[in-house]
Design a protein around this motif. Sequence first.
Motif, PDB file in Angstrom:
ATOM      1  N   ARG A  81      27.470  16.236 -10.877  1.00  0.00           N
ATOM      2  CA  ARG A  81      26.818  15.145 -11.614  1.00  0.00           C
ATOM      3  C   ARG A  81      26.964  13.818 -10.880  1.00  0.00           C
ATOM      4  O   ARG A  81      26.023  13.013 -10.843  1.00  0.00           O
ATOM      5  N   ARG A 125      13.880  15.638 -12.626  1.00  0.00           N
ATOM      6  CA  ARG A 125      13.454  16.993 -12.988  1.00  0.00           C
ATOM      7  C   ARG A 125      14.182  18.028 -12.137  1.00  0.00           C
ATOM      8  O   ARG A 125      14.611  19.072 -12.650  1.00  0.00           O
ATOM      9  N   ARG A 184      17.765  18.228 -13.425  1.00  0.00           N
ATOM     10  CA  ARG A 184      17.835  18.928 -14.708  1.00  0.00           C
ATOM     11  C   ARG A 184      17.648  20.439 -14.530  1.00  0.00           C
ATOM     12  O   ARG A 184      18.344  21.241 -15.162  1.00  0.00           O
ATOM     13  N   ARG A 213      20.814  21.951 -13.161  1.00  0.00           N
ATOM     14  CA  ARG A 213      21.853  22.079 -14.181  1.00  0.00           C
ATOM     15  C   ARG A 213      21.586  23.289 -15.072  1.00  0.00           C
ATOM     16  O   ARG A 213      22.515  24.021 -15.446  1.00  0.00           O
ATOM     17  N   GLN A 214      20.328  23.484 -15.439  1.00  0.00           N
ATOM     18  CA  GLN A 214      19.999  24.632 -16.297  1.00  0.00           C
ATOM     19  C   GLN A 214      20.263  25.955 -15.578  1.00  0.00           C
ATOM     20  O   GLN A 214      20.785  26.893 -16.181  1.00  0.00           O
TER      21      GLN A 214
END
Length: 296
Positions: free
Chosen positions: A213, A285, A288, A291-292
Motif C-alpha cells: 500500500r 484502477r 485496486r 489488491r483484489q
Amino acid sequence: MRTRRHWTEHGLAFVAPFFAFYALFLLWPLALGLKMSLGSDNITGQGGEFVGFDNYAEALKDPDMWSSLWNTLWFTALSTVPLVLTGLAMALIAHHLRFADWLWRLSWFAPFLLPSGVVGLLWLWIIYPSDFGLADQLLDTVGLHPGIGWLTDERYAMLSIVGTTLWWTVGFNFLLYLAGLQAIPRHLYEAAELDGANAWQRLRRVTLPMLRRTTGVVVILQLLASLKIFDQVYIMTRGGPDESTRPLLLYVYEHGFTGYRIGYASAASYLFFALIVLISLLQLRFTRRARQENAV
C-alpha cells in the motif's frame, strides 16, 4: 435556534470555513480558467471574445505541444522508477541502522526541504559545462577530460535534470517508506526467523508485501509530481537544448506569460489536466485490481 442546532448537529458549521476557502481558491479558479480557455483572453486585458473550442483544436494541432508532452512523459518514465527504488533502498538502510540513525535520516531528507531555486542553482554550478563546473573539475583532477555538455547536449540534458530531481526529492519517498517499515509488526519477522527465513526471504515474503500500500501511494504521488515538472527545467535549461527538455508546463508558461495568450495557455493546461486525471484513474484502477487479486 432550530436552524443553529441543525447546523451544529450535522457538523456543517465546522466544515463551512473549509468549503468557503475550497470554493474560493480552487473551484472558482478552475471555473475561471475553463471560461478563459474558451475565449481569446490576453494578459494585457485585450481580447476576451468567445472562440469555443478553437484554442483546444489549435493546441492539439501544434507539434510543439506534442513534443513538450513527450518530454514530460519521458522525464516521468526516467525519474519515477529510480525515485521509488532509491527511496525504498534508503529506507531499508536507515531502518536497520543502529548508530547515529537520526543523522542519516536527517541528511537524506534535508535536500527535500530546499527551495527549487536553490537546488537548480546549486546543480547548475556543479554540472556547468565548462571548467567552472565542479563535476568537470573533479573529473579533470583524476585525469579524465569528459568534455560532456551536461546541460547543452541533448543526450545528457534530460538525464542531468533527472539526476538533480533524484537528489532533491527522493527524501520524501524515503520518509514514506520509513514510516511504512516502522508500522510492520515485529512478530512477523520473528515468525519468519523461526521458520528459517534468511534476510532476502524476509524482504521478499514479509517486508515488500507489507509495503504494498505504501508503494502504491508513493508511485501515485511520484507520477503526479514528475508530470508537473517545471522549476528545475526553467532554472537549469529553459527548455533547451533545442527544446529537448521543455515540459508541457513550460510550454503553457511561454504561451501564457511570454506570448500573452492566456486563453490558449488555459486550453493547453486543461488538456494536460485531463491527461493527469486519466493517468491517476488508471493507476488507481490498477492498484485496486492488484489488491483484489492478492485478496483472492
